[in-house]
Design a protein around this motif. Structure first.
Motif, mmCIF file in Angstrom:
data_model
loop_
_atom_site.group_PDB
_atom_site.id
_atom_site.type_symbol
_atom_site.label_atom_id
_atom_site.label_comp_id
_atom_site.label_asym_id
_atom_site.label_seq_id
_atom_site.Cartn_x
_atom_site.Cartn_y
_atom_site.Cartn_z
ATOM 1 N N THR A 77 12.492 -45.083 -4.019
ATOM 2 C CA THR A 77 12.783 -45.677 -5.334
ATOM 3 C C THR A 77 13.701 -46.890 -5.198
ATOM 4 O OG1 THR A 77 12.536 -43.525 -6.413
ATOM 5 C CG2 THR A 77 13.758 -45.217 -7.608
ATOM 6 N N SER A 119 6.894 -43.336 -9.887
ATOM 7 C CA SER A 119 6.672 -42.646 -8.620
ATOM 8 C C SER A 119 6.407 -41.155 -8.808
ATOM 9 C CB SER A 119 7.882 -42.851 -7.702
ATOM 10 O OG SER A 119 9.059 -42.348 -8.311
ATOM 11 N N SER A 166 10.874 -47.156 -11.977
ATOM 12 C CA SER A 166 10.421 -46.723 -10.652
ATOM 13 C C SER A 166 10.402 -45.206 -10.546
ATOM 14 C CB SER A 166 11.335 -47.322 -9.581
ATOM 15 O OG SER A 166 10.953 -46.886 -8.303
ATOM 16 N N LEU A 167 11.415 -44.542 -11.090
ATOM 17 C CA LEU A 167 11.450 -43.068 -11.042
ATOM 18 C C LEU A 167 10.261 -42.467 -11.780
ATOM 19 C CD1 LEU A 167 15.255 -42.347 -11.611
ATOM 20 C CD2 LEU A 167 13.948 -41.792 -9.565
#
Length: 544
Positions: A417, A384, A380-381
């Motif tokens: 996140t 994004s 996710s980090l």
């Protein structure tokens, strides 16, 4: 001293002989000479026994040494250099005993006050340490309604034996975890995990008491001491060299290195233990570290061969390939593998680079879902922040951005996140990627022109890795079989109870039918008894 002891002490003073003048002066806080000179009320020395009348005593001032010459302007005092000499008054035995009792009471009171002050100081130190520990900014603010939900679950009587609704807990963790209850909530989630998985794996450590481990010596002492100063160096609880935080952290790491001889101590463990220690006591943090390592699956990545960490890096690379193909191609173009930036994320659970509030939320999810949360957060980090990463065009700037800039992009992005992580499910992909890794390793061994010794070494390593995986699968199979047996036993109990209930129902139906027949018979008898009375014949007419 307790009340009963005080009364006994005071009662005993009535039986004591009259105390000497010097002793009373010491109890009262004055020396004998000062009391004589000042004539302090109530502390004049007793007159000699046998004197028939009270006389003015002329005190002996030889103890004071030579007095300075009197000023010519000073008025002449005929009674003495310090004013009139008080008249000595003889104290009775009762007055002396009262004074003695009063001195004892004051001493007892002072001792009690000193103990209370020590307790107050200890509580103030505990509160100060607690404030120091929780000195970080929350990512997801916890509303009062959510806090109330958590407090109700934590206050449930016998909660360690009650299975709570997983959806309810999942929703509560997603809405936030109150910082001052976080340590207790982690213990609560661990209890729920044990209730859900009642057949632990065979890799559970020996149940050695924590205090017994602290008495032993560890060969990892030097490595642990070196890493103490590197663990949260800017946090006030850990910044003091060999302060309370560092000492507690050393104890936890030392105890674990003795408990788990295979892993011992590995860099990164200090951050995991440090996060736990910020939210609970020392022994509780040690128990939660054991839970994360053995029950949540973190232990595999700290093994000395680091094979599991290599597999994790491959899995993360494959996730990027499947979910963010353009980012994967960009990183591959510059020869940037996950091991260059993501290894610290896994070994420290993001604690070495990210804000503590974000790391605490990651731990919330790990206690709820397990170690695959680390993959979700990493994916996710990177996803994004993909547009920002794609702007950089060389290895140094890309790695620097991921390591330094990405962890400090703001609370809003961090909260986003965390929300994405709750919606992800990648467990099947992770299993498939692990199998794929081993297949590729076997193909590389078969196709590479290596010497016999090199091929033997690689085969032995692969064989040992497969054996470990086989053991893990066997343990999972045993756990599954145990669950099946437990479910079958439960089904048998339910079937038995069902048959008993059917028999009881049949008996009740028979009894009901019998009762209905009895009621019908009684109603018939009542109807017969309460039937219409027979009509009387009219009287015959009387003849003329």
């Amino acid at each position: 001293m307790k009340g009963g002891a005080v009364e006994q002490c005071l009662a005993c003073t009535a039986l004591l002989p009259e105390p000497s003048w010097e002793l009373l002066c010491q109890v009262a806080g004055l020396d004998s000479l000062a009391a004589r000179v000042t004539g302090w009320p109530g502390l004049a020395p007793p007159a000699a026994e046998g004197s028939s009348s009270q006389v003015l005593a002329v005190p002996d001032y030889s103890e004071l040494g030579e007095l300075p010459p009197r000023s010519p302007l000073e008025p002449v005092c005929e009674d003495g250099p310090f004013g009139p000499v008080p008249e000595e008054k003889k104290r009775t035995s009762r007055e002396l005993r009262e004074l003695w009792q009063k001195a004892i009471l004051q001493q007892i009171l002072l001792l009690r006050m000193e103990k209370e002050n020590q307790k107050l100081q200890a509580s103030e130190n505990d509160l100060l340490n607690k404030r120091l520990k929780l000195d970080y900014e929350e990512i997801t603010p916890c509303l009062k309604e959510v806090t109330t939900v958590w407090e109700k679950m934590l206050a449930t009587p016998g909660r360690s034996k009650i299975k709570f609704d997983m959806e309810k807990m999942h929703s509560a963790v997603g809405q936030g975890v109150p910082r001052h209850h976080r340590g207790e909530i982690w213990k609560f989630l661990a209890e729920q995990h044990h209730l859900k998985h009642q057949f632990p794996s065979k890799q559970q450590p020996k149940d050695t008491p924590y205090k017994e481990l602290l008495k032993q010596l560890t060969s990892q002492q030097h490595a642990i001491l070196i890493d103490l100063g590197r663990t949260f160096p800017t946090h006030p609880y850990f910044s003091a060299q060999l302060g309370a935080g560092q000492l507690s952290l050393y104890n936890i790491l030392k105890a674990y290195s003795l408990l788990d001889q295979e892993v011992g101590y590995c860099q990164g463990l200090s951050f995991v233990a440090g996060i736990l220690l910020l939210h609970m006591g020392e022994e509780e943090a040690f128990n939660m570290l054991k839970f994360l390592m053995f029950d949540m699956g973190l232990r595999k990545q700290y093994r000395p061969d680091m094979i599991i960490l290599q597999i994790q890096m491959y899995q993360l690379s494959r996730l990027l390939h499947d979910y963010h193909r353009d980012l994967y191609n960009h990183l591959e173009e510059h020869e940037i593998g996950p091991s260059l930036y993501a290894a610290p994320w896994f070994l420290t659970v993001f604690a070495s680079q990210f804000p503590l509030g974000f790391v605490a939320r990651v731990f919330d999810m790990i206690f709820l879902q397990g170690s695959e949360v680390i993959f979700k957060v990493a994916l996710s980090l990177l996803g994004s922040h993909k547009p920002l990463i794609l702007q950089h065009e060389n290895l140094e700037t890309i790695v620097d951005f991921i390591k330094s800039t990405l962890p400090n992009l703001g609370l809003v992005q961090m909260e986003k996140t965390i929300s994405q992580v709750f919606e992800m499910d990648i467990s099947k992909q992770l299993q498939a990627y692990e199998v794929e890794y081993h297949v590729l390793q076997e193909e590389l061994i078969d196709s590479s022109p290596l010497s016999d010794n090199q091929r033997m070494d690689k085969l032995e390593k692969t064989n040992s890795s497969l054996r470990k995986q086989n053991l893990d699968l066997l343990e999972q199979l045993q756990v599954a079989n145990g669950r099946i047996q437990s479910l079958e036993a439960t089904i048998e109990r339910l079937l038995t109870s069902e048959s008993k209930l059917k028999q009881a129902t049949l008996a009740l139906e028979l009894e009901r039918s019998a009762l209905l027949q009895t009621v019908a018979q009684l109603q018939g008898q009542m109807a017969e008894l309460s039937g219409p009375e027979p009509e009387h014949a009219p009287p015959e007419p009387v003849g003329d």
